[in-house]
Design a protein around this motif. Structure first.
Motif, PDB file in Angstrom:
ATOM      1  N   LEU A  41      -2.651 -32.979 -36.792  1.00 46.65           N
ATOM      2  CA  LEU A  41      -2.192 -31.592 -36.808  1.00 46.65           C
ATOM      3  C   LEU A  41      -1.794 -31.172 -38.222  1.00 46.65           C
ATOM      4  CD1 LEU A  41      -1.319 -29.021 -35.257  1.00 46.65           C
ATOM      5  CD2 LEU A  41       0.922 -30.092 -34.985  1.00 46.65           C
ATOM      6  N   LYS A  42      -1.097 -32.055 -38.923  1.00 41.96           N
ATOM      7  CA  LYS A  42      -0.658 -31.768 -40.285  1.00 41.96           C
ATOM      8  C   LYS A  42      -1.855 -31.563 -41.209  1.00 41.96           C
ATOM      9  CE  LYS A  42       2.346 -33.765 -43.847  1.00 41.96           C
ATOM     10  NZ  LYS A  42       3.178 -34.953 -44.204  1.00 41.96           N
ATOM     11  N   GLN A  91      16.410 -36.742 -26.719  1.00 45.98           N
ATOM     12  CA  GLN A  91      16.525 -36.916 -28.169  1.00 45.98           C
ATOM     13  C   GLN A  91      15.151 -37.036 -28.825  1.00 45.98           C
ATOM     14  OE1 GLN A  91      18.688 -40.420 -29.310  1.00 45.98           O
ATOM     15  NE2 GLN A  91      18.833 -39.828 -31.459  1.00 45.98           N
ATOM     16  N   ILE A  92      14.259 -37.811 -28.211  1.00 43.13           N
ATOM     17  CA  ILE A  92      12.908 -37.983 -28.763  1.00 43.13           C
ATOM     18  C   ILE A  92      12.133 -36.672 -28.693  1.00 43.13           C
ATOM     19  CG2 ILE A  92      10.671 -39.108 -28.381  1.00 43.13           C
ATOM     20  CD1 ILE A  92      12.197 -41.607 -27.541  1.00 43.13           C
ATOM     21  N   LEU A 131       9.641 -32.095 -31.395  1.00 41.22           N
ATOM     22  CA  LEU A 131       9.469 -30.646 -31.436  1.00 41.22           C
ATOM     23  C   LEU A 131       9.786 -30.100 -32.832  1.00 41.22           C
ATOM     24  CD1 LEU A 131      11.003 -29.534 -28.005  1.00 41.22           C
ATOM     25  CD2 LEU A 131       8.611 -29.383 -28.698  1.00 41.22           C
ATOM     26  N   GLN A 132      10.846 -30.643 -33.448  1.00 46.25           N
ATOM     27  CA  GLN A 132      11.226 -30.193 -34.786  1.00 46.25           C
ATOM     28  C   GLN A 132      10.149 -30.526 -35.811  1.00 46.25           C
ATOM     29  OE1 GLN A 132      15.048 -31.893 -35.659  1.00 46.25           O
ATOM     30  NE2 GLN A 132      16.107 -30.726 -34.050  1.00 46.25           N
ATOM     31  N   LYS A 133       9.582 -31.726 -35.721  1.00 51.08           N
ATOM     32  CA  LYS A 133       8.521 -32.110 -36.656  1.00 51.08           C
ATOM     33  C   LYS A 133       7.303 -31.218 -36.498  1.00 51.08           C
ATOM     34  CE  LYS A 133       7.646 -36.017 -38.289  1.00 51.08           C
ATOM     35  NZ  LYS A 133       7.183 -37.400 -38.595  1.00 51.08           N
ATOM     36  N   LEU A 134       6.950 -30.927 -35.252  1.00 52.21           N
ATOM     37  CA  LEU A 134       5.794 -30.066 -35.001  1.00 52.21           C
ATOM     38  C   LEU A 134       6.052 -28.643 -35.487  1.00 52.21           C
ATOM     39  CD1 LEU A 134       4.898 -31.299 -31.401  1.00 52.21           C
ATOM     40  CD2 LEU A 134       3.570 -31.710 -33.467  1.00 52.21           C
ATOM     41  N   ARG A 135       7.259 -28.160 -35.232  1.00 51.37           N
ATOM     42  CA  ARG A 135       7.599 -26.796 -35.626  1.00 51.37           C
ATOM     43  C   ARG A 135       7.565 -26.631 -37.146  1.00 51.37           C
ATOM     44  NH1 ARG A 135      12.365 -26.574 -33.260  1.00 51.37           N
ATOM     45  NH2 ARG A 135      11.406 -26.310 -31.231  1.00 51.37           N
ATOM     46  N   HIS A 191       5.512 -27.728 -39.105  1.00 46.92           N
ATOM     47  CA  HIS A 191       4.129 -27.551 -39.567  1.00 46.92           C
ATOM     48  C   HIS A 191       3.392 -26.490 -38.761  1.00 46.92           C
ATOM     49  CE1 HIS A 191       3.864 -30.637 -42.660  1.00 46.92           C
ATOM     50  NE2 HIS A 191       4.715 -31.312 -41.920  1.00 46.92           N
ATOM     51  N   GLY A 192       4.166 -25.582 -38.197  1.00 46.56           N
ATOM     52  CA  GLY A 192       3.582 -24.401 -37.594  1.00 46.56           C
ATOM     53  C   GLY A 192       3.088 -24.544 -36.170  1.00 46.56           C
ATOM     54  N   TYR A 193       3.424 -25.676 -35.500  1.00 45.59           N
ATOM     55  CA  TYR A 193       2.978 -25.837 -34.107  1.00 45.59           C
ATOM     56  C   TYR A 193       4.151 -25.541 -33.189  1.00 45.59           C
ATOM     57  CZ  TYR A 193       0.818 -27.735 -29.898  1.00 45.59           C
ATOM     58  OH  TYR A 193       0.294 -27.872 -28.647  1.00 45.59           O
ATOM     59  N   ASP A 194       4.002 -24.531 -32.377  1.00 43.02           N
ATOM     60  CA  ASP A 194       5.054 -24.135 -31.438  1.00 43.02           C
ATOM     61  C   ASP A 194       4.677 -24.648 -30.050  1.00 43.02           C
ATOM     62  OD1 ASP A 194       7.061 -23.040 -29.978  1.00 43.02           O
ATOM     63  OD2 ASP A 194       6.776 -20.982 -30.674  1.00 43.02           O
ATOM     64  N   ALA A 195       5.351 -25.693 -29.610  1.00 40.31           N
ATOM     65  CA  ALA A 195       5.036 -26.308 -28.316  1.00 40.31           C
ATOM     66  C   ALA A 195       5.343 -25.373 -27.158  1.00 40.31           C
ATOM     67  CB  ALA A 195       5.815 -27.614 -28.150  1.00 40.31           C
ATOM     68  N   ARG A 196       6.143 -24.357 -27.398  1.00 42.59           N
ATOM     69  CA  ARG A 196       6.484 -23.432 -26.319  1.00 42.59           C
ATOM     70  C   ARG A 196       5.289 -22.593 -25.884  1.00 42.59           C
ATOM     71  NH1 ARG A 196      11.435 -20.539 -29.233  1.00 42.59           N
ATOM     72  NH2 ARG A 196       9.807 -20.564 -30.845  1.00 42.59           N
ATOM     73  N   THR A 197       4.326 -22.460 -26.784  1.00 41.43           N
ATOM     74  CA  THR A 197       3.144 -21.664 -26.446  1.00 41.43           C
ATOM     75  C   THR A 197       1.870 -22.504 -26.409  1.00 41.43           C
ATOM     76  OG1 THR A 197       2.861 -21.129 -28.796  1.00 41.43           O
ATOM     77  CG2 THR A 197       4.154 -19.587 -27.463  1.00 41.43           C
TER      78      THR A 197
END
Length: 375
Positions: free
Chosen positions: A356-357, A318-319, A324-328, A330-336
């Protein structure tokens, strides 16, 4: 027994009116209650209805020393609300006679002379302060023993407060565990000059390690040694696990390590590196690891990313999804990118997220770079 049941039923009877705390009346108290205690609790603004509900048996005890407890705490600088809170949380305090209370104050001030700090400790751990007189000798002996180890008084105070059982038992039992910890530290290559600091940190982070079996500690270290960890790596694990290594066992660790190796498809050497990065991996049972591993894969995280940053297993699914949603957004894709930004406490993440923001809102501008032109 019948008397106890009858009293309990009487206290739970729905026909008994519940009066506001500021209204003092003898009609609300059972005839079997110690009226002096009830009156004293009203005078001290103690939530007596809560005491009746949670620990009503205390109100039936004779003798009781509610006024003496209040006087002792007041003399140490406690305010009225603090005294009331102590008696709500731990009404058993009124069963300690004045001699016992004074003996406890003498013991505690020997390691915590600051009255304000001591009152704060009592408010947080009242059961540790108001104990039976039968433990006083063991407490004195244990205080003297930890003093002989040159441990910081704050550490001793924390041990007494958060793990009072370790001070109520014979000092010899604590000596066995401390000796085992010190011997393990030296055998694993720890430096003698640093041992006191190491021991203080370990006991501060996990006071309950003193209550564990020294045999379990030795068995777990032997298991990890047989798994290929060097002495330096074992010392690292012992320090990082903060004494919680005594709560593990070879069977559970074996299952966890086997499952971790299978799900990540790594070698034994790679698995040891992963464990050194994330010692907490040894704790989690198979079903928790499976849930978190599958959650990461569903979020698009690769196995290689997980192996690079295994501390992500310390976060619930859940965390992870929330971050991940918060990062996404603002344009940060943790998958890459790196998973490091996901790690840490809520405060750590908010700091990383804030940086990051800020970078996204204020992109770097290079005045030397040529401007783009369009034909």
């Amino acid at each position: 027994m019948l008397r106890f049941i009858a009293t309990s039923l009487c206290l739970r009877c729905p026909r008994v009116p519940v009066l506001p705390l500021h209204v003092r009346t003898r009609g609300t108290a059972s005839p079997a209650e110690n009226q002096q205690t009830v009156d004293a609790f009203y005078e001290l603004a103690v939530d007596i209805q809560k005491v009746r509900k949670l620990k009503g048996w205390v109100l039936h005890q004779h003798p009781a020393y509610a006024k003496e407890v209040a006087g002792l705490l007041r003399d140490m600088g406690a305010s009225g609300p603090v005294i009331a809170n102590v008696l709500v949380v731990h009404p058993e305090a009124v069963l300690c006679n004045p001699e016992e209370m004074e003996a406890q104050r003498e013991l505690w001030t020997s390691v915590c002379p600051n009255k304000k700090e001591l009152v704060g400790i009592i408010e947080k751990f009242p059961a540790s302060f108001f104990t039976s007189a039968c433990h006083h000798e063991n407490q004195r002996n244990n205080i003297a023993y930890f003093h002989s180890l040159n441990l910081n008084k704050r550490i001793i105070t924390k041990l007494m407060a958060s793990a009072p059982q370790s001070f109520s038992r014979p000092v010899e039992q604590n000596q066995v565990m401390v000796d085992t910890l010190q011997r393990s530290y030296i055998e694993l290559g720890g430096e003698k000059y640093n041992m006191k600091i190491w021991l203080q940190k370990l006991l501060s982070q996990n006071p309950f390690v003193l209550l564990k079996s020294s045999d379990v500690l030795r068995q777990n270290l032997l298991f990890l040694k047989n798994k290929g960890f060097t002495t330096a790596e074992l010392l690292h694990l012992l320090s990082k696990l903060r004494g919680f290594v005594t709560e593990l066992n070879p069977d559970s660790m074996s299952q966890t390590l086997l499952y971790s190796q299978e799900m990540m498809g790594c070698s034994e050497e790679q698995l040891r590196e992963i464990v050194l990065k994330c010692p907490a991996l040894l704790y989690y049972p198979k079903h928790i690891l499976a849930d978190r591993f599958e959650g990461l894969l569903r979020a698009g995280i690769s196995v290689s990313q997980i192996m690079d940053t295994p501390t992500v297993f310390e976060l619930t699914t859940q965390i992870v999804n929330y971050r991940l949603q918060k990062l996404r957004a603002h344009g940060y894709d943790a998958r890459t990118g790196s998973l490091e930004v996901l790690n840490g406490t809520k405060k750590d993440f908010e700091q990383s997220y804030g940086k990051l923001k800020l970078r996204v809102q204020r992109p770097l501008f290079n005045p030397v770079a040529p401007l783009k032109t369009f034909d």
